[in-house]
Motif scaffolding. Structure first.
Motif, mmCIF file in Angstrom:
data_model
loop_
_atom_site.group_PDB
_atom_site.id
_atom_site.type_symbol
_atom_site.label_atom_id
_atom_site.label_comp_id
_atom_site.label_asym_id
_atom_site.label_seq_id
_atom_site.Cartn_x
_atom_site.Cartn_y
_atom_site.Cartn_z
ATOM 1 N N ASP A 15 41.257 48.372 39.961
ATOM 2 C CA ASP A 15 42.550 48.090 39.318
ATOM 3 C C ASP A 15 42.684 48.764 37.962
ATOM 4 O OD1 ASP A 15 45.055 47.112 39.687
ATOM 5 O OD2 ASP A 15 44.635 45.072 39.016
ATOM 6 N N SER A 16 42.066 49.931 37.829
ATOM 7 C CA SER A 16 42.241 50.723 36.609
ATOM 8 C C SER A 16 43.733 51.026 36.424
ATOM 9 C CB SER A 16 41.462 52.039 36.716
ATOM 10 O OG SER A 16 41.570 52.788 35.534
ATOM 11 N N PRO A 17 44.282 50.854 35.208
ATOM 12 C CA PRO A 17 45.734 50.984 35.021
ATOM 13 C C PRO A 17 46.265 52.415 34.978
ATOM 14 C CG PRO A 17 44.664 50.469 32.937
ATOM 15 C CD PRO A 17 43.592 50.412 33.982
ATOM 16 N N ASN A 66 39.162 41.373 31.026
ATOM 17 C CA ASN A 66 40.291 40.519 31.404
ATOM 18 C C ASN A 66 40.654 40.864 32.846
ATOM 19 O OD1 ASN A 66 42.343 38.645 31.184
ATOM 20 N ND2 ASN A 66 43.774 40.107 30.300
ATOM 21 N N ILE A 67 39.800 40.433 33.769
ATOM 22 C CA ILE A 67 39.828 40.928 35.142
ATOM 23 C C ILE A 67 41.045 40.405 35.894
ATOM 24 C CG2 ILE A 67 38.559 40.980 37.316
ATOM 25 C CD1 ILE A 67 36.011 40.527 35.585
ATOM 26 N N SER A 68 41.746 41.307 36.569
ATOM 27 C CA SER A 68 42.916 40.902 37.340
ATOM 28 C C SER A 68 42.494 40.144 38.589
ATOM 29 C CB SER A 68 43.752 42.123 37.732
ATOM 30 O OG SER A 68 43.107 42.865 38.750
ATOM 31 N N LEU A 69 43.317 39.180 38.976
ATOM 32 C CA LEU A 69 43.049 38.435 40.200
ATOM 33 C C LEU A 69 43.117 39.369 41.405
ATOM 34 C CD1 LEU A 69 42.513 35.779 41.633
ATOM 35 C CD2 LEU A 69 44.989 35.369 41.670
ATOM 36 N N ARG A 70 44.024 40.343 41.363
ATOM 37 C CA ARG A 70 44.150 41.295 42.466
ATOM 38 C C ARG A 70 42.835 42.032 42.692
ATOM 39 N NH1 ARG A 70 47.946 46.611 43.392
ATOM 40 N NH2 ARG A 70 47.011 47.338 41.462
ATOM 41 N N ALA A 71 42.200 42.480 41.600
ATOM 42 C CA ALA A 71 40.937 43.197 41.724
ATOM 43 C C ALA A 71 39.858 42.295 42.323
ATOM 44 C CB ALA A 71 40.495 43.717 40.366
ATOM 45 N N SER A 101 33.258 37.524 30.990
ATOM 46 C CA SER A 101 34.642 37.944 31.231
ATOM 47 C C SER A 101 35.536 36.725 31.449
ATOM 48 C CB SER A 101 34.722 38.857 32.457
ATOM 49 O OG SER A 101 34.003 40.045 32.233
ATOM 50 N N ALA A 102 36.756 36.836 30.923
ATOM 51 C CA ALA A 102 37.659 35.679 30.896
ATOM 52 C C ALA A 102 38.024 35.168 32.280
ATOM 53 C CB ALA A 102 38.922 36.035 30.113
#
Length: 437
Positions: A15-17, A66-71, A101-102
């Motif tokens: 999930d790199s932006p 701040n890891i995305s749920l999608r990832a 990580s959060a």
């Protein structure tokens, strides 16, 4: 010992932006942003098709603390797919996805072994008969900044099995990456392991073969500094501990630098045609991938004067992107070439050797600029660049940007300033000669 096969991957950065890419339509942007997930899917398919016994992932599964749920959910799906095939996965976390990580919350299936904040060791088995084949030692980053030499805390190899060390580290001080968990090849060799499965450096490198000290690179390039094929290693180990590595590509889009010299071109349109032929070759070489390229404009020609003002390149960039976007809608992204940008490194027709030898203002300027074009001189207290940037450094936000700017970008500024100044000086000299001054 029984023979076995495993995959060594690292730096998935799910999930790199892909911040900074401009001019993308919705379809192209979506394709690019999903590229790390496609690489993960290919990694899983490779593990199944190659019938590996297990996989090791050496840190930075995710792109941000701040890891995305999608990832997390995509990674969970991948691990569950491997679980159904009986493939174990051994994971450490790095500076981008440390243990604190959060949002590191999704529970992974039991086939996944995540190492904690202290070095620990587990035994890997062969899938077919559950024979013990390898000892795997690893440690995750407890926080994002691990600056100690944690390799020295790894236990020595003991049992009569193949020993694999998972380590997210900067080995031998790679200046292009942050110095996290710094160590040396000597440190790693002394531990008695057979294979060090490294992560953190995004360039594929075989640092050593006895023992193996290996960076597989990341599985998908994310910007123009991550050029070339990206993927992982399939590693075969036989009964005598003989080790053979095979690299497998996983990327669906590839970054590259493309040279487009203006030498010998009499017009912008002649150069444009040359550029289109060059990009056509890139498309042919990457029929199954989207190519993202930075065009390096080099050489010397009067065409440089038209390119220097920027308008011509801006309009050409817009038109070439429009064509590729239209092509992608009809045939897909494989074989499309998207220009990330132009890097103008060309110049007007000048005899630099003559100028360097001249006892003139232009010659002195050129000699001074060449002297400053080294990283040692670039930021020296008495250097030209710090002197020229001094007024900007008084502004906090601009100063912060300049302090983070890579040396190569500052060098490019200096080269551009040199070229522009020399062009103006020589043009003024020619006008003076024409007026009989």
């Amino acid at each position: 010992m029984a023979s076995f096969r495993f995959i060594h991957a690292a730096d998935l950065h799910l999930d790199s932006p892909f911040i900074g890419l401009r001019g993308l339509d919705d379809g192209m942007r979506s394709f690019i942003q999903d590229s790390t997930f496609r690489a993960l899917e290919r990694l899983v398919r490779l593990a199944v098709s190659e019938q590996v016994d297990f996989m090791v992932i050496s840190g930075d599964i995710y792109d941000s603390s701040n890891i995305s749920l999608r990832a997390q959910l995509r990674f969970l799906d991948a691990m569950e797919s491997l679980a159904r095939e009986g493939i174990a996965v051994y994971v450490i976390h790095g500076n981008h996805d440390p243990l604190d990580s959060a949002k590191l919350a999704v529970k992974l299936p039991p086939n996944v072994q995540e190492f904690g904040a202290e070095p620990s060791r587990v035994t890997a088995v062969r899938r077919s008969d559950k024979r013990e084949v390898a000892q795997i030692t690893g440690m995750s980053y407890p926080t994002s900044k691990v600056t100690d030499n944690i390799a020295l805390t790894y236990p020595q190899a003991t049992r009569e099995l193949y020993h694999i060390g998972l380590l997210h580290a900067n080995v031998d001080g790679d200046a292009q990456h942050e110095t996290y968990a710094p160590c040396t090849r000597k440190d790693l060799s002394q531990a008695g392991y057979h294979y060090w499965a490294l992560g953190h450096i995004h360039t594929r490198r075989m640092l050593q073969e006895s023992p193996y000290i290996v960076y597989p690179g990341n599985i998908q390039g994310r910007h123009i500094k991550e050029t070339g094929p990206k993927g992982c290693y399939v590693v075969d180990v036989d009964e005598g501990y003989n080790t053979v590595l095979s690299f497998h590509e996983l990327d669906s889009m590839r970054w590259s630098l493309v040279q487009a010299p203006i030498d010998g071109c009499g017009s912008v349109d002649e150069w444009r045609q040359y550029l289109e032929r060059t990009l056509g070759q890139v498309a042919e070489e990457n029929r199954e991938k989207l190519s993202l390229v930075r065009v390096m404009i080099t050489g010397r020609s009067p065409v440089h004067r038209q390119l220097e003002n920027g308008y011509v390149l801006d309009e050409l960039l817009s038109e070439m992107r429009r064509r590729e976007a239209a092509k992608a809608k009809t045939q897909g992204y494989g074989g499309c070439v998207w220009i990330e940008g132009f890097a103008l490194q060309s110049g007007d027709v000048l005899d630099l050797d003559r100028l360097l030898a001249e006892d003139s203002f232009a010659g002195e300027l050129l000699r001074l600029a060449r002297k400053e074009q080294s990283e040692q001189r670039l930021l020296a207290d008495d250097g030209i660049v710090p002197y020229a940037l001094a007024p900007l450094m008084e502004h906090a936000e601009i100063r912060a940007l300049l302090e983070r700017m890579p040396a190569e970008e500052l060098l490019d500024w200096l080269r551009r300033a040199e070229e522009l100044t020399l062009t103006l000086l020589t043009q003024e000299s020619k006008r003076g000669e024409g007026a009989g001054i």
